[in-house]
Write an enzyme that holds these catalytic residues in place. Structure first.
Site, PDB file in Angstrom:
ATOM      1  N   GLU A 119      61.566  30.228  26.633  1.00 37.63           N
ATOM      2  CA  GLU A 119      61.515  29.945  28.139  1.00 37.63           C
ATOM      3  C   GLU A 119      62.833  29.768  28.792  1.00 37.63           C
ATOM      4  O   GLU A 119      63.139  30.114  29.993  1.00 37.63           O
ATOM      5  CB  GLU A 119      60.820  28.349  28.031  1.00 37.63           C
ATOM      6  CG  GLU A 119      59.531  28.274  27.895  1.00 37.63           C
ATOM      7  CD  GLU A 119      58.579  29.185  28.805  1.00 37.63           C
ATOM      8  OE1 GLU A 119      59.191  29.334  30.052  1.00 37.63           O
ATOM      9  OE2 GLU A 119      57.449  29.616  28.386  1.00 37.63           O
ATOM     10  N   CYS A 165      42.236  42.571  42.367  1.00 41.34           N
ATOM     11  CA  CYS A 165      41.165  41.376  42.466  1.00 41.34           C
ATOM     12  C   CYS A 165      40.031  41.731  42.057  1.00 41.34           C
ATOM     13  O   CYS A 165      39.032  40.725  41.478  1.00 41.34           O
ATOM     14  CB  CYS A 165      41.114  41.199  43.911  1.00 41.34           C
ATOM     15  SG  CYS A 165      42.813  40.718  44.893  1.00 41.34           S
ATOM     16  N   CYS A 202      38.078  32.610  44.846  1.00 44.14           N
ATOM     17  CA  CYS A 202      39.682  32.900  45.344  1.00 44.14           C
ATOM     18  C   CYS A 202      39.641  32.807  47.026  1.00 44.14           C
ATOM     19  O   CYS A 202      38.978  33.799  47.446  1.00 44.14           O
ATOM     20  CB  CYS A 202      40.206  34.116  45.048  1.00 44.14           C
ATOM     21  SG  CYS A 202      41.736  34.564  45.504  1.00 44.14           S
ATOM     22  N   CYS A 207      47.047  39.240  39.051  1.00 44.01           N
ATOM     23  CA  CYS A 207      47.423  38.657  40.355  1.00 44.01           C
ATOM     24  C   CYS A 207      48.797  39.030  40.820  1.00 44.01           C
ATOM     25  O   CYS A 207      49.756  38.193  40.879  1.00 44.01           O
ATOM     26  CB  CYS A 207      47.100  37.383  40.250  1.00 44.01           C
ATOM     27  SG  CYS A 207      47.028  36.375  41.879  1.00 44.01           S
ATOM     28  N   CYS A 257      39.423  40.077  38.725  1.00 44.62           N
ATOM     29  CA  CYS A 257      40.225  38.923  38.286  1.00 44.62           C
ATOM     30  C   CYS A 257      38.941  37.844  37.689  1.00 44.62           C
ATOM     31  O   CYS A 257      37.976  37.867  38.607  1.00 44.62           O
ATOM     32  CB  CYS A 257      40.912  38.536  39.446  1.00 44.62           C
ATOM     33  SG  CYS A 257      41.493  36.777  39.494  1.00 44.62           S
TER      34      CYS A 257
END
Length: 352
Positions: A42, A202, A211, A195, A205
């Protein structure tokens, strides 16, 4: 199924294979993530792509496989291993954090969110990521990928950065109590692979049905962003001196400031106007016809490069001669490495 259920089902089948990640099948089998690897990844991934981080992560975990090993490392070795990854304050904070965990927490990362926040270099995002991914706590993890998914899923048209608190609230509302670590990684994977900023896929997805931006035909336009101010240009000069025995004249930059703690070539300040010449020692300096250009977060930098071959001479205060057998261009930050590569390609070192 709820949106989080749909996303977790998709993640179970399509999770990215990343060296710091415990996949969903292994996690269900009882394999726990290593908080050290989660934390390290991270920190490296802040403002940096997964592709750029992969080799660095492998190098660090090979050299320092645990937080105790990293805490015991020599600062110059860690800074050299970080060279080229950028945002060098992260490397300094990495060492500080490792040493606090080793000394104050017995080499074990705390599970408490507030205790994580108290560690050097760990802010709200990183604390949430460690809480969720390493300890499976229901924390809301919001990076650029998550912001994009939330903006599109809810058709939120407030431009970034003003939209950040709105998108964080929307992300928190979708974070499930069950499998929050897998869910956090699922949203990030969705943003990274489907995305995407341009040409989102899309059609495949898992959230297409609900959405709002897809329904309105504006998915590719979100998230909206405030126009950025143009970056200023700063100028400077750097000086590359080599002795007859091949040693290079280097400096260790101050701990604070850009490239703090890194090796570099001596030079001038970086200013919006051309600074006066400040060669580190008397020599027959030759300017190269090309300059080094580099872009930092807040400005563009242009450096004139001057080279000299010098006789055996003591290093000025604050500088040192690096013997050729110990010098590694890979230990330099990118902008300094560019200067070295320019000198090497020009074969411009004059006689002393």
């Amino acid at each position: 199924m709820t949106p989080s259920d749909l996303l977790l089902t998709w993640y179970d089948a399509h999770a990215r294979d990343l060296p710091w990640r415990v996949g969903p099948a292994d996690r269900r089998a009882g394999v726990a993530p290593d908080p050290y690897r989660v934390w390290l990844s991270e920190i490296m991934l802040q403002q940096t792509t997964v592709a750029a981080v992969m080799d660095y992560f492998t190098k660090f975990t090979t050299l320092w496989p645990s937080v105790d090993a990293l805490a015991a490392a020599h600062d110059p070795d860690v800074m050299a291993a970080w060279a080229g990854l950028g945002y060098y304050a992260r490397a300094r904070n990495l060492l500080k954090c490792a040493r606090v965990v080793a000394q104050d927490h017995g080499g074990v990362f705390p599970t408490d969110h507030d205790a994580l926040l108290a560690l050097p270099g760990i802010g709200p995002y990183t604390a949430a990521a460690i809480s969720a991914i390493a300890f499976d706590r229901p924390a809301t993890v919001v990076d650029g990928n998550v912001e994009r998914v939330m903006a599109r899923f809810h058709a939120e048209e407030t431009p970034l950065p003003r939209a950040k608190p709105i998108l964080t609230e929307l992300a928190a509302a979708l974070t499930p109590a069950e499998r929050p670590g897998d869910y956090a990684q699922a949203v990030m994977d969705l943003g990274a692979t489907i995305c995407t900023p341009r040409n989102p896929a899309c059609g495949i997805c898992p959230l297409i049905t609900d959405c709002a931006a897809r329904a309105q035909g504006i998915a590719a336009d979100l998230p909206r962003k405030e126009p950025k101010a143009p970056k200023p240009i700063r100028f400077g000069a750097i000086y590359l001196a080599q002795r007859g025995d091949g040693a290079w004249l280097l400096e260790r930059r101050p701990e604070k400031g850009l490239l703090g703690g890194m090796l570099g070539w001596p030079g001038t300040d970086w200013r919006t106007d051309a600074p006066p010449a400040q060669p580190p020692l008397g020599a027959n300096w030759t300017p190269l016809p090309e300059e080094v250009r580099h872009t930092f977060t807040h400005f563009h930098l242009r450096l004139s490069v001057h080279v000299a071959q010098v006789a055996d001479t003591p290093a000025p205060d604050g500088l040192f001669w690096a013997p050729l057998r110990q010098f590694r261009a890979a230990d330099l930050p990118t902008v300094m490495r560019k200067a070295y590569q320019l000198v090497q390609s020009s074969q411009a070192l004059p006689d002393p």
